[in-house]
Design a protein around this motif. Structure first.
Motif, PDB file in Angstrom:
ATOM      1  N   THR A   3      52.219  44.286  39.641  1.00 56.54           N
ATOM      2  CA  THR A   3      51.742  44.167  41.018  1.00 56.54           C
ATOM      3  C   THR A   3      50.710  45.240  41.312  1.00 56.54           C
ATOM      4  O   THR A   3      50.793  46.359  40.794  1.00 56.54           O
ATOM      5  CB  THR A   3      52.908  44.295  42.029  1.00 56.54           C
ATOM      6  N   LEU A   4      49.752  44.890  42.134  1.00 55.93           N
ATOM      7  CA  LEU A   4      48.680  45.795  42.522  1.00 55.93           C
ATOM      8  C   LEU A   4      48.628  45.887  44.036  1.00 55.93           C
ATOM      9  O   LEU A   4      48.886  44.910  44.726  1.00 55.93           O
ATOM     10  CB  LEU A   4      47.328  45.262  42.020  1.00 55.93           C
ATOM     11  N   ASN A   5      48.250  47.058  44.545  1.00 55.32           N
ATOM     12  CA  ASN A   5      48.050  47.164  45.988  1.00 55.32           C
ATOM     13  C   ASN A   5      46.589  46.830  46.324  1.00 55.32           C
ATOM     14  O   ASN A   5      45.767  46.601  45.429  1.00 55.32           O
ATOM     15  CB  ASN A   5      48.467  48.549  46.509  1.00 55.32           C
ATOM     16  N   ALA A   6      46.252  46.810  47.589  1.00 57.61           N
ATOM     17  CA  ALA A   6      44.919  46.383  48.029  1.00 57.61           C
ATOM     18  C   ALA A   6      43.817  47.299  47.507  1.00 57.61           C
ATOM     19  O   ALA A   6      42.740  46.833  47.115  1.00 57.61           O
ATOM     20  CB  ALA A   6      44.873  46.318  49.551  1.00 57.61           C
ATOM     21  N   VAL A   7      44.072  48.596  47.479  1.00 52.02           N
ATOM     22  CA  VAL A   7      43.065  49.549  46.992  1.00 52.02           C
ATOM     23  C   VAL A   7      42.796  49.320  45.511  1.00 52.02           C
ATOM     24  O   VAL A   7      41.637  49.333  45.061  1.00 52.02           O
ATOM     25  CB  VAL A   7      43.525  51.006  47.258  1.00 52.02           C
ATOM     26  N   GLN A   8      43.843  49.086  44.733  1.00 50.25           N
ATOM     27  CA  GLN A   8      43.679  48.850  43.300  1.00 50.25           C
ATOM     28  C   GLN A   8      42.937  47.539  43.044  1.00 50.25           C
ATOM     29  O   GLN A   8      42.074  47.469  42.167  1.00 50.25           O
ATOM     30  CB  GLN A   8      45.047  48.825  42.618  1.00 50.25           C
ATOM     31  N   ARG A   9      43.265  46.488  43.803  1.00 47.83           N
ATOM     32  CA  ARG A   9      42.553  45.210  43.635  1.00 47.83           C
ATOM     33  C   ARG A   9      41.071  45.370  43.963  1.00 47.83           C
ATOM     34  O   ARG A   9      40.214  44.838  43.259  1.00 47.83           O
ATOM     35  CB  ARG A   9      43.190  44.121  44.504  1.00 47.83           C
ATOM     36  N   ARG A  10      40.764  46.101  45.021  1.00 44.68           N
ATOM     37  CA  ARG A  10      39.363  46.315  45.401  1.00 44.68           C
ATOM     38  C   ARG A  10      38.619  47.063  44.291  1.00 44.68           C
ATOM     39  O   ARG A  10      37.496  46.720  43.929  1.00 44.68           O
ATOM     40  CB  ARG A  10      39.303  47.084  46.720  1.00 44.68           C
ATOM     41  N   ASP A  70      53.644  34.770  32.212  1.00 40.31           N
ATOM     42  CA  ASP A  70      53.900  34.730  30.769  1.00 40.31           C
ATOM     43  C   ASP A  70      53.354  35.959  30.039  1.00 40.31           C
ATOM     44  O   ASP A  70      53.947  36.418  29.070  1.00 40.31           O
ATOM     45  CB  ASP A  70      53.300  33.471  30.139  1.00 40.31           C
ATOM     46  N   LEU A  71      52.216  36.489  30.499  1.00 39.33           N
ATOM     47  CA  LEU A  71      51.576  37.598  29.793  1.00 39.33           C
ATOM     48  C   LEU A  71      51.793  38.942  30.478  1.00 39.33           C
ATOM     49  O   LEU A  71      51.167  39.934  30.118  1.00 39.33           O
ATOM     50  CB  LEU A  71      50.075  37.314  29.633  1.00 39.33           C
ATOM     51  N   LYS A  72      52.639  38.972  31.514  1.00 40.36           N
ATOM     52  CA  LYS A  72      52.952  40.206  32.244  1.00 40.36           C
ATOM     53  C   LYS A  72      51.679  40.899  32.744  1.00 40.36           C
ATOM     54  O   LYS A  72      51.488  42.094  32.558  1.00 40.36           O
ATOM     55  CB  LYS A  72      53.788  41.152  31.381  1.00 40.36           C
ATOM     56  N   ALA A  73      50.833  40.115  33.362  1.00 43.23           N
ATOM     57  CA  ALA A  73      49.567  40.615  33.893  1.00 43.23           C
ATOM     58  C   ALA A  73      49.594  40.533  35.416  1.00 43.23           C
ATOM     59  O   ALA A  73      50.550  40.038  36.002  1.00 43.23           O
ATOM     60  CB  ALA A  73      48.407  39.783  33.341  1.00 43.23           C
ATOM     61  N   ALA A  74      48.536  41.024  36.032  1.00 43.86           N
ATOM     62  CA  ALA A  74      48.445  41.005  37.491  1.00 43.86           C
ATOM     63  C   ALA A  74      47.245  40.174  37.923  1.00 43.86           C
ATOM     64  O   ALA A  74      46.144  40.357  37.391  1.00 43.86           O
ATOM     65  CB  ALA A  74      48.298  42.418  38.028  1.00 43.86           C
ATOM     66  N   PRO A  75      47.435  39.275  38.877  1.00 41.51           N
ATOM     67  CA  PRO A  75      46.287  38.551  39.421  1.00 41.51           C
ATOM     68  C   PRO A  75      45.489  39.487  40.318  1.00 41.51           C
ATOM     69  O   PRO A  75      46.043  40.150  41.179  1.00 41.51           O
ATOM     70  CB  PRO A  75      46.934  37.422  40.226  1.00 41.51           C
ATOM     71  N   VAL A  76      44.191  39.556  40.088  1.00 40.64           N
ATOM     72  CA  VAL A  76      43.332  40.405  40.904  1.00 40.64           C
ATOM     73  C   VAL A  76      42.598  39.561  41.931  1.00 40.64           C
ATOM     74  O   VAL A  76      42.574  39.883  43.115  1.00 40.64           O
ATOM     75  CB  VAL A  76      42.314  41.186  40.031  1.00 40.64           C
ATOM     76  N   GLN A  77      42.022  38.441  41.459  1.00 34.17           N
ATOM     77  CA  GLN A  77      41.244  37.605  42.370  1.00 34.17           C
ATOM     78  C   GLN A  77      41.166  36.184  41.824  1.00 34.17           C
ATOM     79  O   GLN A  77      41.124  35.966  40.616  1.00 34.17           O
ATOM     80  CB  GLN A  77      39.834  38.183  42.516  1.00 34.17           C
ATOM     81  N   HIS A  78      41.136  35.231  42.736  1.00 35.30           N
ATOM     82  CA  HIS A  78      40.892  33.828  42.407  1.00 35.30           C
ATOM     83  C   HIS A  78      39.822  33.381  43.377  1.00 35.30           C
ATOM     84  O   HIS A  78      40.081  33.233  44.564  1.00 35.30           O
ATOM     85  CB  HIS A  78      42.176  33.006  42.567  1.00 35.30           C
ATOM     86  N   ILE A  79      38.614  33.228  42.869  1.00 33.50           N
ATOM     87  CA  ILE A  79      37.515  32.821  43.733  1.00 33.50           C
ATOM     88  C   ILE A  79      36.784  31.668  43.054  1.00 33.50           C
ATOM     89  O   ILE A  79      36.282  31.816  41.947  1.00 33.50           O
ATOM     90  CB  ILE A  79      36.582  33.996  44.075  1.00 33.50           C
ATOM     91  N   LEU A  83      38.954  33.209  37.633  1.00 38.35           N
ATOM     92  CA  LEU A  83      40.198  33.955  37.785  1.00 38.35           C
ATOM     93  C   LEU A  83      39.958  35.347  37.221  1.00 38.35           C
ATOM     94  O   LEU A  83      39.353  35.499  36.155  1.00 38.35           O
ATOM     95  CB  LEU A  83      41.335  33.287  37.007  1.00 38.35           C
ATOM     96  N   LEU A  84      40.409  36.352  37.923  1.00 39.47           N
ATOM     97  CA  LEU A  84      40.286  37.732  37.470  1.00 39.47           C
ATOM     98  C   LEU A  84      41.695  38.260  37.239  1.00 39.47           C
ATOM     99  O   LEU A  84      42.532  38.233  38.148  1.00 39.47           O
ATOM    100  CB  LEU A  84      39.554  38.563  38.523  1.00 39.47           C
TER     101      LEU A  84
END
Length: 98
Positions: A3-10, A70-79, A83-84
């Motif tokens: 999981t990421l917070n808003a600052v990390q996603r930005r 499945d890959l234990k990753a974090a979604p950053v953006q879907h635009i 997909l990021l």
């Protein structure tokens, strides 16, 4: 799933601005080969862009969820059709803000 917070996603969106998609998901969807390629790309780069060639928004959301789970990753953006995705490496190259 990480999981990421808003600052990390930005921060990650800013880092990904100049990246090109390294994986393309075609009509076959998320096959085992595509998942292996995404896994290898995450190991090599930590932060990747994935292009999905389908027009179904719900299918893209489901793909992003499956990739991250499945890959234990974090979604950053879907635009749009991009997909990021981020997954920290054992020796991280990117240092995320708190």
């Amino acid at each position: 799933m990480t999981t990421l917070n808003a600052v990390q996603r930005r921060y990650l969106r800013a880092q990904a601005h100049s990246l090109h998609p390294v994986v393309m998901i075609g009509d076959a969807g998320l096959s085992d080969a595509v998942m292996r390629e995404i896994d290898l790309s995450l190991k090599a780069h930590e932060l990747i862009k994935i292009r999905v060639l389908g027009d179904d928004r719900e299918a893209r959301i489901a793909m992003l969820d499956r990739i991250c789970t499945d890959l234990k990753a974090a979604p950053v953006q879907h635009i749009g059709k991009l997909l990021l995705v981020y997954r920290p490496a054992e020796k991280p190259k990117l240092s995320l803000p708190k």
